[in-house]
Write an enzyme that holds these catalytic residues in place. Structure first.
Site, PDB file in Angstrom:
ATOM      1  CE  LYS A 199      14.616  31.210  63.246  1.00 51.83           C
ATOM      2  NZ  LYS A 199      14.263  31.039  61.999  1.00 51.83           N
ATOM      3  CD  GLN A 253      16.033  32.605  58.923  1.00 49.90           C
ATOM      4  OE1 GLN A 253      16.209  32.029  59.769  1.00 49.90           O
ATOM      5  NE2 GLN A 253      14.920  33.500  58.677  1.00 49.90           N
ATOM      6  CG  ASP A 285      11.338  26.417  59.628  1.00 49.89           C
ATOM      7  OD1 ASP A 285      10.996  26.962  60.610  1.00 49.89           O
ATOM      8  OD2 ASP A 285      12.118  26.948  58.910  1.00 49.89           O
TER       9      ASP A 285
END
Ligand code: NAP
Length: 318
Positions: free
Chosen positions: A53, A97, A120
């Site tokens: 990412k 994460q 997200d």
């Protein structure tokens, strides 16, 4: 006849090119979109995901920051980290994460993220906006599946779409996105009866169950579009043999490597479907792509001048 392969890598490259232009435009107007990733502990899979990412941010000219609290972090310490990032004007997207260690209340942490920075798309506010069809940040994997369908000119309006799986991060948002695009949507889960018959009626089938090769080739309506979200690592040789018996080159690769990535759809479905996403190389690359797109979109919505937002490109517009 074999299906058209819906190449996620090619679509990723297309979207990256559009995003690069938009980032250049935003940056020249004084707004460099920025992503902050919080990576707890030393889970090697998580480290790998976060690394890719950050690499994608670098490729596109986005600013990135990586915070690495230890595996012993508490819920309160994590909340403080998220609050700091919420307040930081240079941070447009916050990525926590998963998984978090067991002592951390993951739900509380995800809900503490400012919805304007929820790249997200996991926050209940983001999900609520999606339900009511309002603009917002949409979960990356289902948003990526929609990009594949749209950019491959697969007709969605009026299509019978079947989504296999009802998780908050894939199945549910996927079904909502298809419904908003005017498909007639059926959602299936582990208690659904007569699954093969339901899948046989699908013009578009999206499989997101986490069951290797579960959807059989003869469940797929001839000519249908199949989006395979599943990513299952197979290590058992007899399982690999069963799934790949018609793909000698892949089987050979398995024998050399000792593992193979298989979707939720049996590889033989390539002979029934009209169009299909491969695994790997289909939906997989789209998740990071849409994370980048969401970060640029969040920057534009939160900080960009009307002049910049009026000239933005298409990738982060949806
Ligand atoms: P999940 O949270 O485990 O959800 C799985 C869903 O599948 C559940 O709704 C479950 O039903 C349903 N299901 C399980 N067995 C079934 C069966 N026999 N028949 C019908 N439905 C069944 O999984 P997820 O997070 O949504 O992920 C699904 C898959 O997508 C996994 O392979 C994951 O690795 C992959 N994935 C890939 C990406 C990517 O970037 N390519 C991103 C995210 C996820 P119940 O609700 O009844 O239990």
């Amino acid at each position: 006849m074999t299906a058209r392969i819906l190449d996620g890598l090619k679509i990723r490259d297309e979207i990256f090119a559009e995003l690069k232009d938009e980032v250049r435009l935003l940056t020249s107007a004084g707004v460099q979109p920025g992503l902050a990733a919080v990576l707890v502990g030393d889970n090697s899979a998580s480290q790998l995901y976060v690394k890719s990412k950050i690499a994608a941010c670098e490729q596109l000219g986005l600013a990135s920051a990586l915070l690495t609290p230890p595996a012993s972090v508490t819920t309160l310490e994590m909340l403080a980290i998220v609050e700091d990032l919420n307040r930081d004007n240079n941070v447009d997207g916050i990525l926590v994460q998963l998984p978090l260690p067991p002592q951390v209340d993951a739900k509380r942490i995800l809900e503490a993220v400012d919805p304007a920075k929820d790249v997200d798309g996991f926050h209940p506010v983001s999900l609520g906006r999606l339900v009511s069809g309002r603009p917002g940040l949409v979960a990356c994997t289902p948003a990526g599946c929609m990009e594949i369908l749209r950019r491959s000119n697969i007709p969605i309006e009026g299509a019978n779409a079947v989504v296999l799986g009802r998780s908050d991060i894939v199945g549910k948002p996927m079904a909502l996105l298809l419904m908003h695009a005017n498909a007639t949507v059926t959602i299936c889960h582990s208690k659904t009866r007569d699954l093969p018959d339901i899948v046989r009626r699908a013009d578009i089938a999206v499989a997101a169950m986490g069951k290797a090769g579960f959807v059989q080739a003869d469940w797929v309506k001839p000519g249908a579009t199949v989006i395979d979200v599943g990513t299952n690592t197979i290590k058992d040789p007899s399982e690999a043999e069963r799934l790949l018996r018609n793909f000698p080159a892949r089987l050979e690769k398995f024998r050399t490597k000792g593992s193979v990535l298989i979707g939720d759809v049996h590889p033989d479905a390539v002979n029934t479907a009209g169009a299909i996403t491969p695994v790997p190389g289909g939906v997989g690359p789209m998740t990071i792509t849409m994370l980048m797109s969401n970060t640029v979109k969040a920057a534009r919505l939160r900080r960009a001048s009307p002049r910049v937002s009026a000239t933005q490109s298409t990738a982060s517009a949806r």
